[in-house]
Motif scaffolding. Structure first.
Motif, PDB file in Angstrom:
ATOM      1  N   TYR A 353       0.842  -1.192   0.000  1.00 31.41           N
ATOM      2  CA  TYR A 353       0.000   0.000   0.000  1.00 31.41           C
ATOM      3  C   TYR A 353       0.882   1.249   0.000  1.00 31.41           C
ATOM      4  CZ  TYR A 353      -3.509  -3.450   1.253  1.00 31.41           C
ATOM      5  OH  TYR A 353      -4.319  -4.544   1.246  1.00 31.41           O
ATOM      6  N   PRO A 354       0.368   2.388  -0.490  1.00 38.22           N
ATOM      7  CA  PRO A 354       1.184   3.607  -0.573  1.00 38.22           C
ATOM      8  C   PRO A 354       1.439   4.209   0.800  1.00 38.22           C
ATOM      9  CG  PRO A 354      -1.066   4.072  -1.210  1.00 38.22           C
ATOM     10  CD  PRO A 354      -0.980   2.581  -1.038  1.00 38.22           C
ATOM     11  N   ALA A 355       2.340   5.182   0.807  1.00 40.34           N
ATOM     12  CA  ALA A 355       2.700   5.838   2.060  1.00 40.34           C
ATOM     13  C   ALA A 355       1.527   6.600   2.660  1.00 40.34           C
ATOM     14  CB  ALA A 355       3.874   6.789   1.824  1.00 40.34           C
ATOM     15  N   SER A 356       0.511   6.903   1.861  1.00 42.68           N
ATOM     16  CA  SER A 356      -0.624   7.679   2.362  1.00 42.68           C
ATOM     17  C   SER A 356      -1.458   6.931   3.391  1.00 42.68           C
ATOM     18  CB  SER A 356      -1.517   8.100   1.189  1.00 42.68           C
ATOM     19  OG  SER A 356      -1.946   6.979   0.446  1.00 42.68           O
ATOM     20  N   ILE A 357      -1.245   5.616   3.579  1.00 46.90           N
ATOM     21  CA  ILE A 357      -2.006   4.905   4.614  1.00 46.90           C
ATOM     22  C   ILE A 357      -1.604   5.384   6.002  1.00 46.90           C
ATOM     23  CG2 ILE A 357      -2.239   2.867   3.157  1.00 46.90           C
ATOM     24  CD1 ILE A 357      -0.175   1.481   4.948  1.00 46.90           C
TER      25      ILE A 357
END
Length: 835
Positions: A353-357
């Motif tokens: 998953y991207p860093a935005s999680i």
């Protein structure tokens, strides 16, 4: 939602040219608001606003402070800042790269726009490297907005557009100019569809086309959902008649598959609805753990798991609750996570998953349950092993049962009331007594409140009640499965009518028919290749499509022992004897001895198995007596055989499991080592790519500025030449910096003399003190003017002035030479006349 339709554009390397092309095609009177985010280093002062202003009639502004979102404006994100939309305002904020090393500003902008504008959000992904924007387009799609991407072939760097296209959330792909025109048409399209006539009539055609092409039944989906998704596809094709779209759908399998994927796009995130997960962690799960302290294993099912965030959230919460309630306990939970979308399941299995999680997952949880994966996060191995992902249709496939927890959040809202009333009792059946049912914030159990109890209905957590079997209707979803067919070619069967049969062969055949036991020859898969004798008492054709397989054709009493024995022969080459098998076949039942003999030679039959059947003679009068002790002994014998078969199966499964576990551990160990090396390389690659993106963006801006400077230089040169005044520019060291064409008539200059000292040049003037006068001007910063004669008899007025920069700094000298021969001659004539 009040406010203008908003277009968010994300770009990186090569994005400047794409943005120019896009805004060249945007109408000057566009009522839309445009937001632009480009990857730039924090210390770089961007030239993007002034560069874009030349390509659009809209007002371009840099959002250095919160601004009200207005139509007809273009808002540019400042360098080193993220830009979001909240309550109708553009909100810039400093990017915290210490917390998120690889910031993803495009994802952040898209996600905020989806929350703020919903169906009025439009996301556009342009040229750039990496995958920034691929998560944000999911949020825009889930909110009902429109997603567009530049064709990777037309982009200088196709990484970002291709990543967005791979999410299957992009509605339209094309060059930047085409995307701008499509947005203008989209904004002016007359909607909504559901207010038009004929939509209800076309709905059945759409459902029928999906059933025919995709083998999925959407008849129980809410009409509003189907029409809303169909409307989006109509806009892509430029259609305004739903009947025309239904006709297109009926003739195009590809369009049906695209609509099918459109209907399955799910929006999810980690720990959505924080209060629910907090209640689950603090109260609900601890109660379940204490209740199952004896058996040490729990079962959970996450239906409609999408890309897996909710399933992994459940695993994390279980680990935290277990650590508090029973630290050191070896209790485990098996989580089955299912979804109809195979693409979503593939994404969930990767667990990346991207860093935005980081917005939804606390730093403590990231550190404990996740690991770094490039510029994002990967779910840790311990959590991934707790979840089993699979494609599954909730309405047709058999459900998971004996569950302690069932999560079906924000899925029932897409179904009509009939399907909801069918699924809720099914959920009750799947749960064990006291099991938990989790529903979405907009979902309830409806009229089946007697099946569940809820201490806090607002959180939609329900506990299963124990009710009578006939308290509520129950329909099991069933899917018909075609019987297996053999892919092996059958060997030719011997026929007595075959030509060239001699007397000995015919006699041998008659002896085999009369005295040899019934037997069949099978391969490793159990497919019957040859039949000898009469086997009807032991085998019978299965109903349905013809299938010559011993596992399917064996009668009751033979099927399970034969399957177990054939599996055993794979590791044991010795013949197996099965004695006293009671067969439910002809004549009310019989007892049979079976011999399974693996064949090694000859080579053509190697790997096959001969199964021989022998009837066991019955004792006379046995059927008349049936003494109780004999019946009991026979039943005990059958029970013992069943126990032996079960034990054999268990041993075989245990052995297979141990072998698979050992192989899996070795592969995991190797994979972890390779993964560690790959992570290091990926990290370095991502850092280099990020730096390269920023340099590319800066280079594009600087190149544009260089073009402007070159144009300005050409303008200046033409201006100076048009004055017809000889001009010479010197630097502080009295080296030639620039000169006009007229100066070459006075001083011997050519293009290669730029940079040469003034003292090295020859001149037509009788001006020996020229160098000294220039030095005097630079020293005193004052004007020096002389009248000097030339060798050809002409006179020039020489003016020496300091060269001042825009910051009022002396950076050389400017010499101008004005021809005053006529004035000088006239003056001398006047003097002579006066004398």
């Amino acid at each position: 939602m009040e406010g203008p339709t908003t277009v968010a554009l994300g770009a990186s390397a090569g994005g400047l040219e794409a943005l120019r092309q896009f805004f060249d095609a945007v109408p000057a009177d566009s009522p839309l608001a445009y937001l632009v985010v480009q990857h730039l280093p924090p210390a770089h002062e961007t030239l993007l606003p002034e560069l874009l202003q030349r390509h659009t009639g809209l007002r371009v502004r840099q959002a250095r402070e919160p601004m009200r979102l207005e139509g007809g404006h273009v808002y540019i994100a400042p360098p080193g800042c993220w830009m979001t939309v909240h309550e109708g305002r553009v909100q810039p904020r400093q990017a915290n790269r210490a917390a998120v090393p690889a910031a993803l500003p495009v994802d952040e902008l898209f996600a905020s726009l989806a929350r703020a504008r919903g169906p009025q959000a439009i996301a556009v992904v342009l040229s750039g490297m990496g995958h920034d924007g691929s998560q944000g387009v999911r949020a825009v799609r889930g909110a009902g907005g429109w997603v567009l991407a530049q064709t990777p072939e037309s982009a200088a760097y196709g990484g970002m557009p291709q990543s967005a296209i791979d999410t299957l959330c992009v509605d339209r792909v094309g060059p930047p100019q085409e995307l701008a025109r499509a947005i203008a048409e989209y904004a002016g399209a007359p909607l909504p569809l559901m207010s038009r006539g004929g939509a209800g009539e076309a709905l059945e055609s759409i459902v029928a086309a999906l059933r025919e092409h995709c083998r999925q039944n959407f008849s129980h989906y809410k009409p509003s959902t189907l029409l809303r998704r169909a409307e989006r596809r109509m806009l892509v094709h430029g259609l305004d008649d739903i009947q025309a779209y239904a006709a297109l759908l009926a003739d195009s399998r590809q369009e049906a598959e695209l609509l099918f994927k459109e209907l399955l796009i799910g929006v999810t995130r980690f720990f959505r609805d924080t209060a629910v997960w907090q209640r689950l962690r603090d109260k609900a799960l601890p109660a379940l753990i204490e209740r199952h302290a004896g058996n040490g294993r729990m079962r959970a099912w996450v239906a409609g798991c999408s890309t897996g965030e909710e399933a992994y959230s459940l695993a994390v919460v279980f680990k935290e609750a277990l650590a508090e309630v029973a630290p050191g306990s070896r209790m485990t939970v098996q989580i089955f996570a299912t979804d109809l979308s195979a693409d979503a399941i593939r994404t969930a299995r990767r667990g990346e998953y991207p860093a935005s999680i980081g917005k939804d997952v606390s730093a403590e949880r990231l550190e404990r349950f996740f690991e770094r994966a490039g510029d994002g996060w990967r779910v840790g191995k311990e959590i991934r092993e707790m979840v089993l992902f699979a494609t599954h249709n909730l309405t047709t496939d058999p459900p998971f049962t004996k569950l302690d927890l069932l999560s079906c959040r924000n899925l029932l809202i897409y179904f009509d009331a009939a399907l909801q009333h069918r699924l809720v009792p099914l959920f009750h059946y799947c749960l064990s007594p006291g099991g938990l049912l989790m529903l979405g914030s907009s979902e309830t159990v409806g009229r089946f409140g007697h099946l569940f109890s809820s201490p806090d209905p607002k959180l939609r957590l329900y506990e299963r009640n124990v009710v009578t079997a006939d308290a509520s209707p129950l329909e099991f979803p069933l899917k018909s499965v075609a019987p297996p067919t053999s892919t092996h070619q059958e060997l030719p069967v011997y026929s007595p009518n075959s030509p060239h049969i001699n007397l000995q062969a015919l006699a041998d055949h008659l002896l085999l028919q009369e005295f040899a036991p019934s037997a069949v020859l099978v391969n490793e898969a159990g497919d019957i290749l040859y039949i000898s004798g009469r086997t009807g008492k032991y085998l019978e054709p299965a109903a349905g499509k013809a299938n010559w397989n011993v596992h399917v054709m064996a009668r009751e009493g033979l099927r399970t022992p034969l399957a177990s024995a054939l599996r055993q022969l794979r590791t044991q080459p010795e013949p197996l004897h099965l004695k006293g098998l009671l067969v439910d076949g002809m004549e009310g039942g019989m007892t049979v001895d079976v011999v399974l003999r693996p064949i090694v030679p000859p080579s053509p039959l190697k790997g096959m198995v001969m199964i021989v059947f022998r009837d066991v003679p019955r004792v006379a009068g046995r059927r008349r007596r049936h003494k109780p002790d004999e019946v009991q002994a026979e039943l005990e014998s059958q029970l013992q055989r069943a126990r032996e078969e079960i034990q054999a199966l268990r041993e075989e499964m245990r052995t297979s499991r141990e072998e698979l576990q050992a192989a899996n551990e070795e592969l995991q160990s190797t994979n972890e080592e390779l993964q560690s090396a790959n992570e290091e390389l990926t990290t370095s690659k991502e850092e280099m790519e990020s730096m390269n993106e920023e340099l590319q963006a800066i280079n594009a801006e600087l190149q544009s500025k260089l073009d402007d400077l070159a144009l300005a230089q050409s303008d200046m040169k033409n201006l100076l030449n048009s004055t017809d005044i000889a001009t010479l520019f010197l630097d502080n060291a009295l080296n030639v910096r620039r000169f006009t064409d007229q100066a070459t008539r006075i001083i011997n200059l050519r293009e290669g003399d730029v940079g040469r000292p003034l003292s090295d040049l020859t001149t037509q003037l009788r001006y020996e003190d020229m160098v000294a006068d220039v030095q005097h001007t630079l020293h005193h910063r004052s004007l020096t003017e002389r009248q000097v004669a030339a060798q050809d008899g002409r006179w020039y007025s020489v003016r020496i002035m300091p060269y001042r920069t825009s910051r009022n700094r002396i950076d050389g000298a400017v010499l101008t030479f004005v021809d005053i021969t006529a004035a000088k001659t006239a003056g001398q004539a006047l003097e002579q006349a006066a004398d």
